[in-house]
Design an enzyme around this catalytic site. Structure first.
Site, PDB file in Angstrom:
ATOM      1  N   TYR A 337       0.830  -1.212   0.000  1.00 58.59           N
ATOM      2  CA  TYR A 337       0.000   0.000   0.000  1.00 58.59           C
ATOM      3  C   TYR A 337       0.866   1.265   0.000  1.00 58.59           C
ATOM      4  O   TYR A 337       0.757   2.111  -0.896  1.00 58.59           O
ATOM      5  CB  TYR A 337      -0.947  -0.038   1.214  1.00 58.59           C
ATOM      6  CG  TYR A 337      -1.596   1.282   1.561  1.00 58.59           C
ATOM      7  CD1 TYR A 337      -2.345   1.996   0.626  1.00 58.59           C
ATOM      8  CD2 TYR A 337      -1.466   1.828   2.844  1.00 58.59           C
ATOM      9  CE1 TYR A 337      -2.947   3.220   0.955  1.00 58.59           C
ATOM     10  CE2 TYR A 337      -2.060   3.040   3.177  1.00 58.59           C
ATOM     11  CZ  TYR A 337      -2.793   3.727   2.230  1.00 58.59           C
ATOM     12  OH  TYR A 337      -3.382   4.933   2.552  1.00 58.59           O
ATOM     13  N   LYS A 341       1.652   3.961  -3.030  1.00 59.89           N
ATOM     14  CA  LYS A 341       1.245   5.361  -2.831  1.00 59.89           C
ATOM     15  C   LYS A 341       2.453   6.290  -3.020  1.00 59.89           C
ATOM     16  O   LYS A 341       2.337   7.366  -3.593  1.00 59.89           O
ATOM     17  CB  LYS A 341       0.662   5.574  -1.423  1.00 59.89           C
ATOM     18  CG  LYS A 341      -0.706   4.994  -1.183  1.00 59.89           C
ATOM     19  CD  LYS A 341      -1.837   5.751  -1.850  1.00 59.89           C
ATOM     20  CE  LYS A 341      -2.217   7.036  -1.164  1.00 59.89           C
ATOM     21  NZ  LYS A 341      -3.472   7.621  -1.715  1.00 59.89           N
TER      22      LYS A 341
HETATM   23  N1  LIG Z   1      -8.127   5.998   6.139  1.00 59.54           N
HETATM   24  C1  LIG Z   1      -6.922   6.292   6.587  1.00 59.54           C
HETATM   25  O1  LIG Z   1      -6.563   6.033   7.739  1.00 59.54           O
HETATM   26  C2  LIG Z   1      -5.955   6.999   5.662  1.00 59.54           C
HETATM   27  C3  LIG Z   1      -4.760   7.449   6.207  1.00 59.54           C
HETATM   28  C4  LIG Z   1      -3.869   8.135   5.392  1.00 59.54           C
HETATM   29  C5  LIG Z   1      -4.179   8.361   4.075  1.00 59.54           C
HETATM   30  N2  LIG Z   1      -5.339   7.882   3.555  1.00 59.54           N
HETATM   31  C6  LIG Z   1      -5.624   8.160   2.145  1.00 59.54           C
HETATM   32  O2  LIG Z   1      -6.841   8.854   2.085  1.00 59.54           O
HETATM   33  C7  LIG Z   1      -7.532   8.550   0.890  1.00 59.54           C
HETATM   34  C8  LIG Z   1      -8.944   8.153   1.218  1.00 59.54           C
HETATM   35  O3  LIG Z   1      -8.907   7.024   2.054  1.00 59.54           O
HETATM   36  P1  LIG Z   1     -10.229   6.434   2.676  1.00 59.54           P
HETATM   37  O4  LIG Z   1      -9.925   6.008   4.040  1.00 59.54           O
HETATM   38  O5  LIG Z   1     -11.350   7.357   2.411  1.00 59.54           O
HETATM   39  O6  LIG Z   1     -10.370   5.138   1.771  1.00 59.54           O
HETATM   40  P2  LIG Z   1     -11.673   4.283   1.459  1.00 59.54           P
HETATM   41  O7  LIG Z   1     -12.742   4.541   2.438  1.00 59.54           O
HETATM   42  O8  LIG Z   1     -11.210   2.892   1.226  1.00 59.54           O
HETATM   43  O9  LIG Z   1     -12.128   4.875   0.050  1.00 59.54           O
HETATM   44  C9  LIG Z   1     -11.403   4.652  -1.099  1.00 59.54           C
HETATM   45  C10 LIG Z   1     -12.103   5.350  -2.232  1.00 59.54           C
HETATM   46  O10 LIG Z   1     -11.350   5.122  -3.427  1.00 59.54           O
HETATM   47  C11 LIG Z   1     -12.240   4.661  -4.435  1.00 59.54           C
HETATM   48  N3  LIG Z   1     -11.549   3.814  -5.399  1.00 59.54           N
HETATM   49  C12 LIG Z   1     -10.838   2.694  -5.166  1.00 59.54           C
HETATM   50  N4  LIG Z   1     -10.410   2.165  -6.333  1.00 59.54           N
HETATM   51  C13 LIG Z   1     -10.860   2.988  -7.315  1.00 59.54           C
HETATM   52  C14 LIG Z   1     -10.756   2.988  -8.717  1.00 59.54           C
HETATM   53  N5  LIG Z   1     -10.085   2.037  -9.368  1.00 59.54           N
HETATM   54  N6  LIG Z   1     -11.333   3.985  -9.412  1.00 59.54           N
HETATM   55  C15 LIG Z   1     -12.022   4.958  -8.791  1.00 59.54           C
HETATM   56  N7  LIG Z   1     -12.176   5.011  -7.450  1.00 59.54           N
HETATM   57  C16 LIG Z   1     -11.596   4.037  -6.725  1.00 59.54           C
HETATM   58  C17 LIG Z   1     -13.276   3.877  -3.672  1.00 59.54           C
HETATM   59  O11 LIG Z   1     -14.380   3.695  -4.507  1.00 59.54           O
HETATM   60  P3  LIG Z   1     -15.373   2.460  -4.302  1.00 59.54           P
HETATM   61  O12 LIG Z   1     -16.319   2.896  -3.249  1.00 59.54           O
HETATM   62  O13 LIG Z   1     -16.006   2.320  -5.644  1.00 59.54           O
HETATM   63  O14 LIG Z   1     -14.536   1.282  -3.920  1.00 59.54           O
HETATM   64  C18 LIG Z   1     -13.511   4.810  -2.497  1.00 59.54           C
HETATM   65  O15 LIG Z   1     -14.346   5.862  -2.877  1.00 59.54           O
HETATM   66  C19 LIG Z   1      -6.722   7.463   0.208  1.00 59.54           C
HETATM   67  O16 LIG Z   1      -5.965   8.053  -0.801  1.00 59.54           O
HETATM   68  C20 LIG Z   1      -5.826   6.919   1.298  1.00 59.54           C
HETATM   69  O17 LIG Z   1      -4.623   6.445   0.776  1.00 59.54           O
HETATM   70  C21 LIG Z   1      -6.248   7.217   4.313  1.00 59.54           C
END
Ligand SMILES: NC(=O)c1ccc[n+]([C@@H]2O[C@H](COP(=O)([O-])OP(=O)(O)OC[C@H]3O[C@@H](n4cnc5c(N)ncnc54)[C@H](OP(=O)(O)O)[C@@H]3O)[C@@H](O)[C@H]2O)c1
Length: 595
Positions: A337, A341
């Protein structure tokens, strides 16, 4: 999630995927009153390691004066000079960044809007700036109707939007439909899977692109993670080049792109081909580093394609997972992951041309601190499975460095920092990359040992009620430094819980069955601990100087409306009164501990 069981082999930071752990269960304003923002951290500095990192911090501190660094060219001096200049400076700071003003009338293109963070972002934008022009939302769906359905079910009707619903009353659906435009697409497909009409429309209208889409499974198949997390940003940047009035490309990354860097890690961008393993070697021995394998993203993609050709169909999943971890470790990252990234950031930096770029790097994002209401959460994320298993009495210890730090930030603070950075650099329009680590480990560290105490206190005063209506009594959580000790503890606990010790002499078949159950639950807990180990023994601490400096640019009103001062978080209050109750309400849907 009654038993401590993992029914999938994938652990993710994120909601739906994290649930895989148990499928069963559970110079900004361009007018003359401009403030010059000193971004000394955006030059790639080749060496790393603790000492160089600390040197870099000192350089930053000594050269940076935050909001007091003004461009005097824009100020009218009084006859006696100083006083008026000072007054103007105060006025300028009071105007703040102008976040709401910036959002007004702008068009956005957002990926990942159906995800946890994307929703919090959209909610905040629409609540604080209802006069944004529109937000194009990229959604994976088979057709337009399905995309509209997803937008409605997963975003518009989400509990998160209840304040907006109250504000707009009967016209809520109309308001949302007038602002949110679902667009069928996929960051893994060429041209993002957009049809011609959508491409033309968005390219003509969009001011800001925000990429929040990601695959967040730590040990995802390498081919899949590369496609979404590395090639996704590349495709999106390719699209950005077609946009006629784009002001900013904003990438949501993660602080853990810093991989296995140790000590204080700065907010600096990645250059194409940078490798953390290489930094370590450079630090130790300049000569050796010349022979070290360079990271070449194209080679990684070719490797995936070639490896897949040689694989039997039934081994592709496992082999691709193994390949991801192997390649990540080889180049100095802990898992697929964060490695993919980091390569996504490299792609953006390499292709950006003169497009201004902001990269937001949050650490572990957990429930909202204040807005739209405290404790909103989606899915069973990062530390949450451990909290919930502990509360239920299924897990009484974990493999973790007691003096280590869990770097957590509430989702609303991440969103506020994102909006502040967006407004600041979107208005400035400078073709540079600005990195913001939104993280707590340097300025307000939450030690694992303190977290364990907070959990004990919480579940002792508000115990989980089991299926027979009795409160579950939890012991203090034991923290283990070695897998061996953790494993012995798991066995002892499993034997006591199942009653295996008492029954073994009585019934051979039953004891055999119970032993299998114990073994399975021990193996699953060990698997979880293994995947988390790079995080529970993480040696890096995320510097957030740029983010702190950004706070300094906010006006008094903006600080209230868009604050992201992680230093101000009271962990006891956040964990006990906000996060765990939020988990109970929004994730366990009321099945959590009694309060
Ligand atoms: N959560 C954390 O603790 C955390 C920490 C640091 C950074 N981040 C970053 O924050 C961002 C958001 O994370 P999150 O926690 O909101 O993740 P999440 O809840 O898993 O959401 C991921 C999103 O990406 C979309 N996605 C995945 N594959 C895709 C594709 N091929 N084409 C278009 N859309 C796609 C998903 O769509 P679907 O609903 O269709 O699957 C969903 O809307 C990410 O970039 C992650 O790396 C998260």
């Amino acid at each position: 999630m009654e038993a401590f069981s993992l029914s999938s082999s994938s652990i993710s930071i994120a909601s739906n995927s994290a649930l895989k752990m148990s499928k069963n269960g559970d110079s900004f304003m361009k007018n003359k009153k401009s403030i010059v923002y000193c971004q000394s951290g955006n030059k790639a500095i080749k060496s790393s390691g603790i000492s160089s990192v600390l040197t870099e911090t000192s350089a930053l501190v000594s050269h940076d004066h935050g909001p007091s660094l003004m461009e005097t060219g824009g100020l009218v001096l009084s006859p006696n000079g100083k006083d008026l200049a000072l007054t103007s400076a105060v006025e300028m700071v009071d105007e703040g960044i102008g976040i709401v003003k910036f959002l007004r009338g702008k068009a956005f293109f957002i990926t990942g809007a159906t995800g946890f963070l994307g929703k919090v972002l959209i909610e905040k934008m629409l609540r604080t700036a209802p006069d944004v022009h529109k937000i194009f939302v990229l959604i994976k769906a088979k057709d337009q109707e399905a995309a509209e359905e997803r937008l409605k079910n997963e975003v518009i009707n989400s509990e998160l939007f209840r304040r907006l619903k109250q504000i707009h009353g009967k016209s809520y659906q109309d308001f949302m439909s007038s602002k949110l435009i679902p667009v069928v697409g996929n960051v893994s497909e060429s041209n993002l899977g957009l049809n011609e009409k959508a491409t033309d429309l968005i390219a003509k209208e969009v001011d800001i692109i925000i990429n929040s889409a990601a695959n967040t499974t730590f040990d995802e198949r390498y081919d899949i993670a590369l496609d979404i997390n590395t090639s996704g940003p590349k495709r999106l940047m390719g699209f950005a080049k077609q946009c006629q009035k784009l002001k900013l490309f904003l990438q949501i990354s993660t602080a853990y792109v810093n991989g296995q860097r140790q000590g204080k890690v700065m907010e600096k961008p990645f250059c194409l081909g940078e490798s953390i393993a290489n930094e370590k070697v450079v630090h130790k021995n300049q000569q050796e580093s010349l022979e070290f394998d360079k990271l070449n993203i194209e080679d990684e993609m070719n490797l995936v394609m070639e490896s897949k050709q040689d694989l039997e169909e039934n081994s592709v999943i496992q082999k691709m997972k193994e390949l991801g971890i192997q390649r990540a470790n080889k180049f100095g990252w802990q898992d697929t992951y964060v490695f993919t990234k980091a390569m996504g950031e490299m792609m953006i930096d390499n292709l950006k041309g003169d497009i201004p770029v902001v990269v937001i790097r949050p650490s572990v994002i957990e429930s909202t601190y204040k807005e739209p209401f405290p404790g909103w959460m989606e899915g069973n994320r990062m530390m949450d499975p451990i909290i919930l298993h502990y509360g239920k009495g299924h897990l009484t210890g974990f493999l973790v460095d007691p003096n280590g730090v869990l770097d957590v930030v509430p989702a609303d603070m991440v969103v506020n920092a994102t909006l502040a950075a967006m407004a600041k650099h979107g208005a400035a329009g400078k073709p540079e990359t600005n990195i913001y680590q939104v993280a707590s480990s340097v300025v307000n560290p939450l030690l694992f040992s303190d977290l364990a105490k907070l959990l004990y206190e919480h579940f002792t005063s508000s115990p989980y009620i089991d299926s027979s209506g009795s409160p579950v009594r939890v012991p203090t959580m034991k923290l283990f430094n070695s897998m061996e000790d953790f494993s012995s503890h798991l066995w002892r606990h499993a034997i006591t819980r199942t009653g295996l010790g008492a029954l073994s002499n009585l019934d051979g078949k039953l004891s055999q069955k119970l032993e299998i159950i114990c073994r399975k639950s021990v193996e699953q807990a060990k698997y979880l601990a293994n995947i988390y180990e790079p995080y529970t023994f993480y040696g890096g601490r995320f510097d957030n100087s740029n983010t702190k400096r950004l706070t300094g640019f906010l006006s008094k009103e903006e600080k209230q409306q868009f604050g992201f001062d992680v230093e101000s978080i009271e962990w006891k209050d956040y964990i006990s009164n906000i996060h765990i109750p939020g988990l109970r309400k929004h994730v366990m849907k009321g099945r959590g501990p009694s309060s």
